[in-house]
Scaffold this motif. Sequence first.
Motif, PDB file in Angstrom:
ATOM      1  N   PRO A  89       0.802  -1.233   0.000  1.00  0.00           N
ATOM      2  CA  PRO A  89       0.000   0.000   0.000  1.00  0.00           C
ATOM      3  C   PRO A  89       0.829   1.274   0.000  1.00  0.00           C
ATOM      4  O   PRO A  89       0.332   2.331  -0.413  1.00  0.00           O
ATOM      5  CB  PRO A  89      -0.835  -0.124   1.279  1.00  0.00           C
ATOM      6  N   ASN A  90       2.072   1.198   0.463  1.00  0.00           N
ATOM      7  CA  ASN A  90       2.920   2.396   0.532  1.00  0.00           C
ATOM      8  C   ASN A  90       3.897   2.498  -0.637  1.00  0.00           C
ATOM      9  O   ASN A  90       4.786   3.359  -0.642  1.00  0.00           O
ATOM     10  CB  ASN A  90       3.694   2.404   1.850  1.00  0.00           C
ATOM     11  N   ASN A  91       3.728   1.601  -1.623  1.00  0.00           N
ATOM     12  CA  ASN A  91       4.555   1.626  -2.833  1.00  0.00           C
ATOM     13  C   ASN A  91       6.049   1.515  -2.529  1.00  0.00           C
ATOM     14  O   ASN A  91       6.876   2.137  -3.192  1.00  0.00           O
ATOM     15  CB  ASN A  91       4.279   2.895  -3.655  1.00  0.00           C
ATOM     16  N   GLN A  92       6.395   0.701  -1.541  1.00  0.00           N
ATOM     17  CA  GLN A  92       7.803   0.463  -1.207  1.00  0.00           C
ATOM     18  C   GLN A  92       8.262  -0.920  -1.647  1.00  0.00           C
ATOM     19  O   GLN A  92       9.420  -1.283  -1.453  1.00  0.00           O
ATOM     20  CB  GLN A  92       8.018   0.647   0.298  1.00  0.00           C
ATOM     21  N   GLY A  93       7.361  -1.674  -2.238  1.00  0.00           N
ATOM     22  CA  GLY A  93       7.705  -2.974  -2.777  1.00  0.00           C
ATOM     23  C   GLY A  93       7.399  -4.123  -1.836  1.00  0.00           C
ATOM     24  O   GLY A  93       7.408  -3.977  -0.606  1.00  0.00           O
ATOM     25  N   ILE A  94       7.130  -5.287  -2.410  1.00  0.00           N
ATOM     26  CA  ILE A  94       6.936  -6.518  -1.639  1.00  0.00           C
ATOM     27  C   ILE A  94       8.286  -7.126  -1.279  1.00  0.00           C
ATOM     28  O   ILE A  94       8.429  -7.771  -0.236  1.00  0.00           O
ATOM     29  CB  ILE A  94       6.060  -7.502  -2.434  1.00  0.00           C
TER      30      ILE A  94
ATOM     31  N   SER B  99       6.611 -11.370  -9.706  1.00  0.00           N
ATOM     32  CA  SER B  99       8.047 -11.268  -9.937  1.00  0.00           C
ATOM     33  C   SER B  99       8.797 -10.984  -8.640  1.00  0.00           C
ATOM     34  O   SER B  99       9.833 -11.601  -8.359  1.00  0.00           O
ATOM     35  CB  SER B  99       8.341 -10.171 -10.966  1.00  0.00           C
ATOM     36  N   GLU B 100       8.274 -10.052  -7.837  1.00  0.00           N
ATOM     37  CA  GLU B 100       8.947  -9.725  -6.582  1.00  0.00           C
ATOM     38  C   GLU B 100       8.986 -10.919  -5.631  1.00  0.00           C
ATOM     39  O   GLU B 100      10.007 -11.198  -4.998  1.00  0.00           O
ATOM     40  CB  GLU B 100       8.258  -8.541  -5.907  1.00  0.00           C
ATOM     41  N   ILE B 101       7.880 -11.634  -5.540  1.00  0.00           N
ATOM     42  CA  ILE B 101       7.814 -12.770  -4.623  1.00  0.00           C
ATOM     43  C   ILE B 101       8.766 -13.880  -5.065  1.00  0.00           C
ATOM     44  O   ILE B 101       9.579 -14.380  -4.277  1.00  0.00           O
ATOM     45  CB  ILE B 101       6.367 -13.304  -4.527  1.00  0.00           C
ATOM     46  N   THR B 102       8.696 -14.272  -6.331  1.00  0.00           N
ATOM     47  CA  THR B 102       9.485 -15.416  -6.775  1.00  0.00           C
ATOM     48  C   THR B 102      10.975 -15.082  -6.859  1.00  0.00           C
ATOM     49  O   THR B 102      11.817 -15.907  -6.483  1.00  0.00           O
ATOM     50  CB  THR B 102       8.974 -15.933  -8.127  1.00  0.00           C
ATOM     51  N   GLU B 103      11.308 -13.892  -7.334  1.00  0.00           N
ATOM     52  CA  GLU B 103      12.730 -13.526  -7.436  1.00  0.00           C
ATOM     53  C   GLU B 103      13.367 -13.412  -6.054  1.00  0.00           C
ATOM     54  O   GLU B 103      14.501 -13.866  -5.841  1.00  0.00           O
ATOM     55  CB  GLU B 103      12.877 -12.229  -8.219  1.00  0.00           C
TER      56      GLU B 103
END
Length: 362
Positions: free
Chosen positions: A262-267, A302-306
């Motif tokens: 929600p804060n656009n800082q990334g998963i 992509s963020e989760i798997t990488e």
Amino acid sequence: MVRLMRTGLIAISLLLLAPSARAANLETGGTNYAAYDLGRYATDPTAANWTFKDSDQGSIRMVLAAYDLHPDVVQNQLQAICRAGQKKIGLPVWFYHTGGAGGSIDSTGGVMQARDQNNTKNVVSLIANLKNDQGASCFNEIQFRFVPLSQVNPTTWSSWNESLYNENKSFIFTARDLVLSTVAASSLKVYFDLGTEQGGVDTGQNSPYLERLWQDYTTRFGTADTYGYSIAWDPGRFKKLMAVYDRVGKRPTQHAVDLYDPNNQGIKPQLEALYTEMQQTGETGTPILIQETYFNDQKAFSEITETALKLTMNIRTIMQWQVTRSDFFRADGEFRHFSTVKPDYLYFASHPSDLNADGKVD
């Protein structure tokens, strides 16, 4: 997040163009299937349209609480979810003393009322028995997720409430028995979330509630069919939850975490922080269920798997919620809850049509 057709070709191509982002041991997940009709809320998501009245044709229809109003719609949507390649279904169970209000299940007296029992049995049976176009079972897993609200939510208790605790325990235990008896003749696995997003929360009487319920549940049923309590990720919550389990003397064999941005800082930094807490508590090898994330979201995938590959995190599967990243908030700044009932899903290790896992649709 219920879909009407197969996953679109654009989503397929995006997935197959990024083989480095795939996790080889990732199980195909699915959808937290909470609502089947968003009514007026679909196009005008305001507080005024956050309604669940059976008599109002423009109200939101929840899968468990209102299945009997349109069983054909639920079946068609589940069939579309199956055709999209999904294998797992999450069923959130919001419960409290409803007083006849719609949307949630009445837990008064510690047991589902007759309508809710019938709806739950019918939905669970449908998931267990639905077949794909080749005659094979559509789904291999249900995550049945308990969500206490209002007066039965221990985060709101200023002091311990033994009566409400016992009522909640009875509701959870009897609902568990109902679900498991319904799937007994099938090969469907069922895992129970004993407190949706309650993991690591220490407001009100939540910590003693989690400890007591974990003790009572595991003493009676063991740990095989539950991952304890899912966590809405926030720093420190994983360690706090491990401390709850350790006071009882046993931990679950997998953990569940909800991840949004929600804060656009990334998963990615959230997963890194989670992994640090797993290291600190000796849990780095334990499977993680991503219980919730954005609907059909390539960036989240992509963020989760990488990140998982980089850290060698054991991500078992990824479940999506019925809200897109762009629709996460309403105009008034509140969480939107739901924005879609489509069946799309892209969180595959490899697409079901990539039969030899070479990155190409066969």
